[in-house]
Design an enzyme around this catalytic site. Structure first.
Site, PDB file in Angstrom:
ATOM      1  N   LYS A  94       0.671  -1.289   0.097  1.00 55.00           N
ATOM      2  CA  LYS A  94      -0.009  -0.093  -0.041  1.00 55.00           C
ATOM      3  C   LYS A  94       0.879   1.367   0.096  1.00 55.00           C
ATOM      4  CE  LYS A  94      -4.195  -1.869   0.366  1.00 55.00           C
ATOM      5  NZ  LYS A  94      -5.155  -1.594  -0.719  1.00 55.00           N
ATOM      6  N   GLU A 116     -10.280   5.899   2.623  1.00 50.15           N
ATOM      7  CA  GLU A 116     -11.086   5.044   3.168  1.00 50.15           C
ATOM      8  C   GLU A 116     -10.248   3.809   3.674  1.00 50.15           C
ATOM      9  OE1 GLU A 116     -10.354   5.384   0.111  1.00 50.15           O
ATOM     10  OE2 GLU A 116      -9.694   3.170  -0.366  1.00 50.15           O
ATOM     11  N   SER A 387       1.865  -9.795  -1.130  1.00 49.88           N
ATOM     12  CA  SER A 387       1.622  -8.428  -0.928  1.00 49.88           C
ATOM     13  C   SER A 387       1.371  -7.919   0.520  1.00 49.88           C
ATOM     14  CB  SER A 387       0.040  -8.064  -1.454  1.00 49.88           C
ATOM     15  OG  SER A 387      -0.770  -8.871  -0.631  1.00 49.88           O
TER      16      SER A 387
END
Lengths: 407, 257
Positions: A94, A116, A387
């Protein structure tokens, strides 16, 4: 560094027929402005070197491409490499996106950022970037997720962000996204919306993809060094909204078909597609519009969005990015799904086999790899995009396994 | 049946802004909805019928909650159509459907708009569809005889105003504030925006978002040809008040001459 120029989307923000800008008119000028600014920054050496600096010295890039010898031996098929996005600062891919968008916000003179978050990973990442660059951050999070992810709520607050609990609808990620968009509609003049995945109105799916594409570019360079070739035979990544998968795929997706690796996206099958409790937007969804984008989506016969379900909160989203929707239709990538149960097994498998505790999201990619890698020839190479790391999930997994690990 | 254009012309002839109440279909229950709608129509020039959607990202808390309640009551497209048919029995005033794009896609634009037209609807408002996103869909709505009402916002520049008005018929919906739907205490000065719209379009302009009282209605009526009021009515219903009295007050305030 350079940000890429892939052949999609078109000038209207479409990947084939997917994507677009289905948002209240109030936001259209802001999205046009953002697109223009982004296109200019892509060519701005100062911006690019600043982004590169923070990716390298703050996030810890490049992330390793690790040859998983034990897993390769265990599965007995292709050579398995893990792209270690779990080793980035804040524990997931991220940060590649949030550092980029926060820098864009700074360049646009916006002092306030909103976001969000579902499980809280994107929220933590935005709170981190906001702390770094001195921006005010407001994070929207569904009440249900606030309850389930108390630790990440505390992390965000510790980093100086304000966490706003969302009580509408299903009280999860999709409702948090609605609320973030409502905030943006209201405060568009001084606020930058840092969207966390390759979803939302144009230019977000493109911009987030470009910022995440560093994953695939590094895979190509690192594989060249390790194996003397820049393209693996197969890449496997989990898909919720789809940002880590797009990040891993994009560099290879637009190669001619005969040069293109097999690209496999793994959606959350939840309790099984037949139960209706899953998050497999491509596997079981229809084409529709949510949060500004035309894409594969889970909704009922009246067009009402259906709540997604997954053991992994990061995949718990009823839609999937427009570029994935396009890849699925065009056969550029293939999409499969694994169940909660299979992901939980893979979570334990990778922990024991390699000493790496994966995020439950990433465990979906491992779970699908476990099915197909044993059948792949030994001279082939598969890259699994790991990830995120699983620290955030251990309490939940402990609960789900009912303490059997203590036996 | 009166057309939207005729309704605006009539209000103008009477020296007042057209009154356009919004209610969410099926809220607070299908039966009460019908009764309240009929009462409100006495003071209205036309009416908006909201088809509830699970993720109404253009709406504030009042309309969100009304939509959630209506969905819990089992409201859907077919049931909204039957409510509309009942309303149509009662009134020859224009009815407009307001909903989000995904319910339209789920039914299929042709079937969706066709069914509305057949039930006696005059126009549609789709707040998450900037019209240039899907020109074909706009044409399909028009081909069934529906007016297509699109929104202009305080952030709209001249280029957007030109684009949006080129797809619009019936009236132009001017959003009074940057924000979502909901009652506000006062409205900003919108004369610059209204003038910009008038330069490129002859269509009537109705101001919505934030009209909640006689005062805000009078403010809106002085600046435009119509006044949309939604959240304030739903709030009145939610607290067991008298939405008809509120609309009557608003209608009185909207008499500008």
């Amino acid at each position: 560094m350079n940000l890429p120029n892939y052949p999609t989307p078109d000038a209207k923000g479409r990947f084939g027929k997917y994507g677009g800008r289905y948002v209240p008119e109030t936001l259209i000028p802001a999205l046009q402005q953002l697109t223009k600014t982004y296109e200019a920054l892509k060519k701005d050496e100062g911006f690019l070197s600043e982004l590169e600096y923070y990716l390298r010295h703050y996030a810890g890039r490049p992330s390793p491409l690790y040859f998983a010898a034990n897993l390769s031996k265990l599965w007995g098929g292709a050579k398995v490499y893990l792209k270690r996005e779990d080793l980035n600062h804040t524990g997931a891919h991220k940060i590649n996106n949030t550092l980029g968008q926060a820098l864009i916000a700074k360049r646009m003179g916006k002092k306030r950022v909103i976001a969000e978050t579902g499980a809280g990973q994107h929220g933590v990442s935005v709170a981190t970037a906001a702390a770094l660059f001195g921006l005010q951050a407001v994070i929207y999070m569904g009440a249900e997720d606030v309850r389930r992810q108390a630790l990440n709520v505390f992390r965000m607050k510790l980093l100086g962000a304000e966490v706003r609990t969302v009580d509408s609808g299903t009280k999860t990620l999709k409702d948090a996204t609605n609320e973030a968009i409502r905030d943006w509609v209201t405060n568009v003049k001084d606020t930058f919306y840092i969207l966390g995945s390759v979803v939302g109105p144009h230019p977000y799916p493109m911009m987030v993809r470009d910022l995440q594409s560093v994953i695939g570019k590094e895979i190509a360079a690192q594989l060249q060094e390790a194996e003397g070739k820049s393209r693996p035979d197969t890449i496997i990544a989990c898909v919720g909204g789809g940002s880590n998968a797009i990040g891993a795929f994009a560099e290879f997706a637009y190669l001619p078909p005969q040069q293109r690796p097999r690209l496999i996206g793994v959606e959350a099958g939840g309790e099984g597609l037949h139960t209706g409790r899953h998050a497999a937007s491509i596997g079981a969804g229809k084409k529709g519009v949510l949060h500004g984008s035309f894409m594969y989506l889970l909704y009922d016969e009246n067009g009402q969005i259906q709540p997604a379900h997954s053991v992994s909160a990061g995949l718990d989203y009823p839609g999937v990015g427009p570029e994935h929707s396009y890849f699925a239709d065009e056969g550029i990538a293939e999409y499969h799904n694994v169940t909660d149960e299979e992901a939980l097994q893979a979570f334990q498998l990778l922990s024991k086999a390699e000493g790496i505790i994966p995020a439950l999201e990433s465990a979906h990619a491992i779970a699908y790899a476990a099915k197909v890698v044993p059948e792949m020839p030994n001279n082939e190479i598969v890259v699994i995009n790991l990830s995120g790391r699983g620290d955030k999930d251990v309490v939940e997994v402990m609960r789900l396994l009912g303490g059997e690990q203590n036996d | 049946m009166i057309s939207i254009a005729e309704a605006f012309a009539q209000a103008k002839g009477e020296g007042r802004a057209a009154i356009i109440p919004y209610l969410t279909a099926g809220y607070p229950s299908p039966e009460s909805y019908l009764q309240i709608a009929k009462n409100l129509l006495r003071h209205a020039d036309m009416m908006e019928v909201g088809i509830p959607f699970s993720d109404p990202l253009g709406d504030g808390p009042t309309i969100q909650k009304a939509g959630e309640k209506a969905l819990q009551n089992g409201m859907n497209f077919a049931k909204t159509l039957s409510l509309i048919r009942e309303l149509r029995q009662e009134t020859d005033k224009p009815l407009l459907v307001m909903t989000y794009i995904n319910p339209v896609i789920s039914v299929g634009p042709q079937d969706f708009f066709g069914a509305l037209a057949k039930a006696g609807v005059n126009g549609v408002i789709l707040p998450d569809l900037p019209p240039d996103q899907d020109a074909a869909l706009v044409s399909e709505a028009r081909s069934t005889g529906l007016d297509t009402v699109f929104l202009i916002a305080p952030t709209s520049n001249d280029e957007r105003i030109r684009t949006v008005t080129s797809y619009t018929s019936g009236f132009i919906y001017l959003v009074s504030v940057t924000g979502v739907t909901g009652a506000r205490r006062r409205l900003p000065d919108l004369s610059g925006l209204v003038a910009a719209i008038r330069r490129v379009s002859d269509l009537p302009v109705a101001i919505g978002f934030g009209v909640s009282s006689a005062e805000t209605a009078a403010q809106a009526a002085r600046q435009a040809d119509g006044v949309v009021v939604g959240s304030a009515l739903l709030k009145e219903i939610a607290r067991g008040g008298d939405p008809e009295a509120l609309l009557e007050e608003i209608a009185t305030a909207a008499k500008v001459r």
